[in-house]
Design a protein around this motif. Structure first.
Motif, PDB file in Angstrom:
ATOM      1  N   ALA A  41       0.807  -1.229   0.000  1.00 18.25           N
ATOM      2  CA  ALA A  41       0.000   0.000   0.000  1.00 18.25           C
ATOM      3  C   ALA A  41       0.838   1.277   0.000  1.00 18.25           C
ATOM      4  CB  ALA A  41      -0.973  -0.005   1.176  1.00 18.25           C
ATOM      5  N   PRO A  42       1.895   1.387   0.834  1.00 15.79           N
ATOM      6  CA  PRO A  42       2.677   2.630   0.791  1.00 15.79           C
ATOM      7  C   PRO A  42       3.299   2.906  -0.579  1.00 15.79           C
ATOM      8  CG  PRO A  42       3.128   1.417   2.806  1.00 15.79           C
ATOM      9  CD  PRO A  42       2.330   0.499   1.934  1.00 15.79           C
ATOM     10  N   GLU A  43       3.645   1.835  -1.313  1.00 15.92           N
ATOM     11  CA  GLU A  43       4.240   1.995  -2.637  1.00 15.92           C
ATOM     12  C   GLU A  43       3.222   2.488  -3.656  1.00 15.92           C
ATOM     13  OE1 GLU A  43       6.054  -1.796  -3.752  1.00 15.92           O
ATOM     14  OE2 GLU A  43       6.191  -2.263  -1.625  1.00 15.92           O
ATOM     15  N   LEU A  44       1.944   2.157  -3.452  1.00 18.47           N
ATOM     16  CA  LEU A  44       0.892   2.495  -4.404  1.00 18.47           C
ATOM     17  C   LEU A  44       0.369   3.907  -4.216  1.00 18.47           C
ATOM     18  CD1 LEU A  44      -1.406  -0.666  -3.968  1.00 18.47           C
ATOM     19  CD2 LEU A  44       0.766  -0.498  -5.211  1.00 18.47           C
ATOM     20  N   THR A  45       0.654   4.509  -3.066  1.00 16.99           N
ATOM     21  CA  THR A  45      -0.069   5.708  -2.655  1.00 16.99           C
ATOM     22  C   THR A  45       0.176   6.894  -3.576  1.00 16.99           C
ATOM     23  OG1 THR A  45       0.073   4.920  -0.377  1.00 16.99           O
ATOM     24  CG2 THR A  45      -0.561   7.197  -0.681  1.00 16.99           C
ATOM     25  N   ALA A  46       1.363   7.011  -4.170  1.00 16.37           N
ATOM     26  CA  ALA A  46       1.617   8.123  -5.087  1.00 16.37           C
ATOM     27  C   ALA A  46       0.799   7.986  -6.370  1.00 16.37           C
ATOM     28  CB  ALA A  46       3.102   8.219  -5.423  1.00 16.37           C
ATOM     29  N   VAL A  47       0.269   6.790  -6.637  1.00 20.77           N
ATOM     30  CA  VAL A  47      -0.613   6.576  -7.791  1.00 20.77           C
ATOM     31  C   VAL A  47      -2.067   6.782  -7.394  1.00 20.77           C
ATOM     32  CG1 VAL A  47      -1.365   4.956  -9.573  1.00 20.77           C
ATOM     33  CG2 VAL A  47       1.016   4.945  -8.806  1.00 20.77           C
ATOM     34  N   THR A  48      -2.473   6.184  -6.281  1.00 17.86           N
ATOM     35  CA  THR A  48      -3.871   6.266  -5.854  1.00 17.86           C
ATOM     36  C   THR A  48      -4.204   7.614  -5.229  1.00 17.86           C
ATOM     37  OG1 THR A  48      -3.344   5.272  -3.699  1.00 17.86           O
ATOM     38  CG2 THR A  48      -3.990   3.781  -5.472  1.00 17.86           C
ATOM     39  N   ASN A  49      -3.179   8.368  -4.849  1.00 19.53           N
ATOM     40  CA  ASN A  49      -3.349   9.696  -4.226  1.00 19.53           C
ATOM     41  C   ASN A  49      -2.261  10.591  -4.811  1.00 19.53           C
ATOM     42  OD1 ASN A  49      -3.849   7.337  -2.150  1.00 19.53           O
ATOM     43  ND2 ASN A  49      -5.292   8.937  -1.641  1.00 19.53           N
ATOM     44  N   GLN A  50      -2.502  11.135  -5.989  1.00 22.37           N
ATOM     45  CA  GLN A  50      -1.417  11.657  -6.824  1.00 22.37           C
ATOM     46  C   GLN A  50      -1.146  13.152  -6.688  1.00 22.37           C
ATOM     47  OE1 GLN A  50      -3.198  10.520 -10.681  1.00 22.37           O
ATOM     48  NE2 GLN A  50      -3.218  12.682 -11.198  1.00 22.37           N
ATOM     49  N   TYR A  51      -1.875  13.842  -5.821  1.00 25.15           N
ATOM     50  CA  TYR A  51      -1.692  15.289  -5.706  1.00 25.15           C
ATOM     51  C   TYR A  51      -1.247  15.681  -4.302  1.00 25.15           C
ATOM     52  CZ  TYR A  51      -4.274  15.327 -10.090  1.00 25.15           C
ATOM     53  OH  TYR A  51      -4.679  15.102 -11.386  1.00 25.15           O
ATOM     54  N   VAL A  52      -0.611  16.840  -4.183  1.00 27.54           N
ATOM     55  CA  VAL A  52      -0.217  17.311  -2.854  1.00 27.54           C
ATOM     56  C   VAL A  52      -1.448  17.453  -1.957  1.00 27.54           C
ATOM     57  CG1 VAL A  52       1.936  18.439  -3.532  1.00 27.54           C
ATOM     58  CG2 VAL A  52      -0.213  19.717  -3.679  1.00 27.54           C
ATOM     59  N   ASN A  53      -2.560  17.841  -2.562  1.00 28.78           N
ATOM     60  CA  ASN A  53      -3.790  18.014  -1.795  1.00 28.78           C
ATOM     61  C   ASN A  53      -4.364  16.691  -1.304  1.00 28.78           C
ATOM     62  OD1 ASN A  53      -7.120  18.320  -2.203  1.00 28.78           O
ATOM     63  ND2 ASN A  53      -6.134  19.961  -1.025  1.00 28.78           N
TER      64      ASN A  53
END
Length: 445
Positions: free
Chosen positions: A280-292
């Motif tokens: 999950a931590p590796e996926l987070t920049a894809v599933t949650n892709q914005y600074v916001n």
């Protein structure tokens, strides 16, 4: 010519369609469109429509810029918001190179590749998203920021209210487009709404989400309001997530269901969840892709911030919904981390890849979270092994950059683009002087 192509051409003629929009999605998740005259559609089926891929975010490099958009006839629909005076159709496209190969940077192709890996293991992948968004009076900001259309809360009925009429019109339009809706209601935030799409295979769901966003935006414009899928538009109120229910099927059988197991979770389901949790931590920049996105994840209001799973536990990252007797086919798990701004093709790809990895490597499912994860102390969470998700986009990128799983799933070009583009956003965000800093420091320091 295939029956689907034949049907499209016949419908265009019978309905008097004036334009056909070809849709595809760039790597960042923005919908792209080119309009064809009806006479050009047959040629587009056989030869595609050429365009400059280097002008589209992340699709290709300047020295290999020629790409083709090839319409998928199975996705043809008439756009209801265009009316009957100038009937307009649309089809989603697959992006190909001039020699006919799938473009490695096409997000739709990324998902197709991942679904093919699942198929090689005997699985088909189904998804059911719960999509949240905010309705604002306009794009203009008030003294305290965006102005929501109402002050209603979770499941509130607001007779004659904007949101009530908005949801009804949106659902009707989605149904006209062949997109089945399961539920719609007011969410917890002021002006916040949720519409849940009925489960479908992941590729159809991703196409439906892109259509859903267009429908919501079009209905908002028609009703004189503004709709936003921004993950956290209002400070002090809930962010907009896209909780996604997922399941694997082997033929007609739900691979997640075992009538004799605890919570009716099969070994396959347990290993799938274990894979999602471990990665999950590796996926987070894809599933949650914005600074916001990280204002939502770490802003409270029931967003999942820690890697955990639980039976019917809404504080967990992965929730196992309560089993409905006699409905083994509905067995599923819910991933609660994704936000409504995700590129659905890429988000579903990495989520599926993580679950398949858990099945392949026979990961063991860790102990479940039986208590409210948010209410635990940091020490209690550490003792229970509930590690935090990345707390910023910068942190998420650092974790993803080391991930073989995400790199292999997205492919070299998409992976590199996401890292480069997201770093640019982090740098731009870091350089801002915010109202918080001015209000708290300008007069006192």
């Amino acid at each position: 010519m295939s029956k689907q192509r034949d049907f499209v051409l016949r419908t265009i003629e019978e309905r008097g369609v004036k334009f056909v929009r070809l849709w595809f999605t760039d790597v960042a998740g923005a919908l792209k469109s080119v309009a064809l005259a009806p006479a050009e559609v047959e040629g587009a089926f056989s030869e595609g429509i050429g365009f400059d891929g280097s002008a589209i975010e992340g699709l290709t490099r300047a020295y290999e810029s020629d790409l083709l958009a090839v319409p998928d006839p199975s996705t043809f629909q008439i756009l209801p918001w265009r009316g009957e005076s100038e009937p307009t159709g649309r089809m989603f496209c697959d992006i190909r190179t001039p020699n006919g190969e799938p473009a490695v940077s096409d997000p739709r192709n990324v998902l197709k590749r991942t679904l093919a890996q699942a198929a090689d293991m005997g699985f088909s992948f189904y998804t059911h998203p719960e999509i949240e968004f905010y309705l604002l009076k306009s794009k203009e900001l008030g003294p305290e920021g965006p102005i929501p259309v109402d002050r209603a809360g979770y499941f509130d009925n607001v007779p004659g209210g904007t949101a009530h009429d908005f949801r009804r019109e949106s659902v009707n339009m989605l149904e006209e487009l062949g997109i089945s809706v399961e539920f719609s209601h007011h969410e917890a935030g002021p002006g916040q709404n949720e519409i849940d799409l009925r489960y479908a295979d992941a590729l159809a769901t991703a196409d439906n989400i892109m259509t859903f966003r267009s429908v919501v935006k079009e209905v908002a414009i028609a009703q004189g309001v503004h709709a936003t899928f921004m993950p956290k538009p209002l400070a002090g109120h809930p962010g907009s997530g896209m909780h996604t229910h997922v399941s694997l099927f082997e033929g007609e059988e739900n691979a997640f269901y075992d009538p004799s197991a605890k919570y009716h979770m099969s070994v396959t389901a347990r290993r799938f969840v274990a894979g999602v949790l471990r990665h999950a931590p590796e996926l987070t920049a894809v599933t949650n892709q914005y600074v916001n996105s990280y204002k939502r994840l770490w802003g409270g209001d029931e967003a999942p911030s820690f890697v955990s799973w639980g039976h019917n536990n809404r504080s967990a990252l992965v929730r196992v919904p309560m089993y409905k007797p006699g409905k083994g086919g509905a067995a599923r798990v819910e991933y609660r981390g994704m936000d409504s701004a995700v590129n659905p093709y890429l988000g579903f790809s990495v989520l599926l890849a993580a679950g398949l990895k858990g099945i392949q490597e026979e990961y063991e499912l860790p102990p479940e979270a039986e208590n409210n994860v948010w209410a635990l102390s940091d020490g209690e969470r550490r003792a229970m092994g509930f590690d935090p998700l990345p707390q910023s986009l910068e942190h998420a990128l650092a974790v993803m950059e080391r991930s073989e799983l995400v790199a292999e799933t997205l492919g070299e070009q998409v992976f590199a683009y996401l890292i480069r583009d997201s770093r640019r956003e982090v740098d731009e965000y870091r350089s801002q002087v915010t109202p918080f800093e001015l209000n708290s420091m300008l007069d006192t320091i």
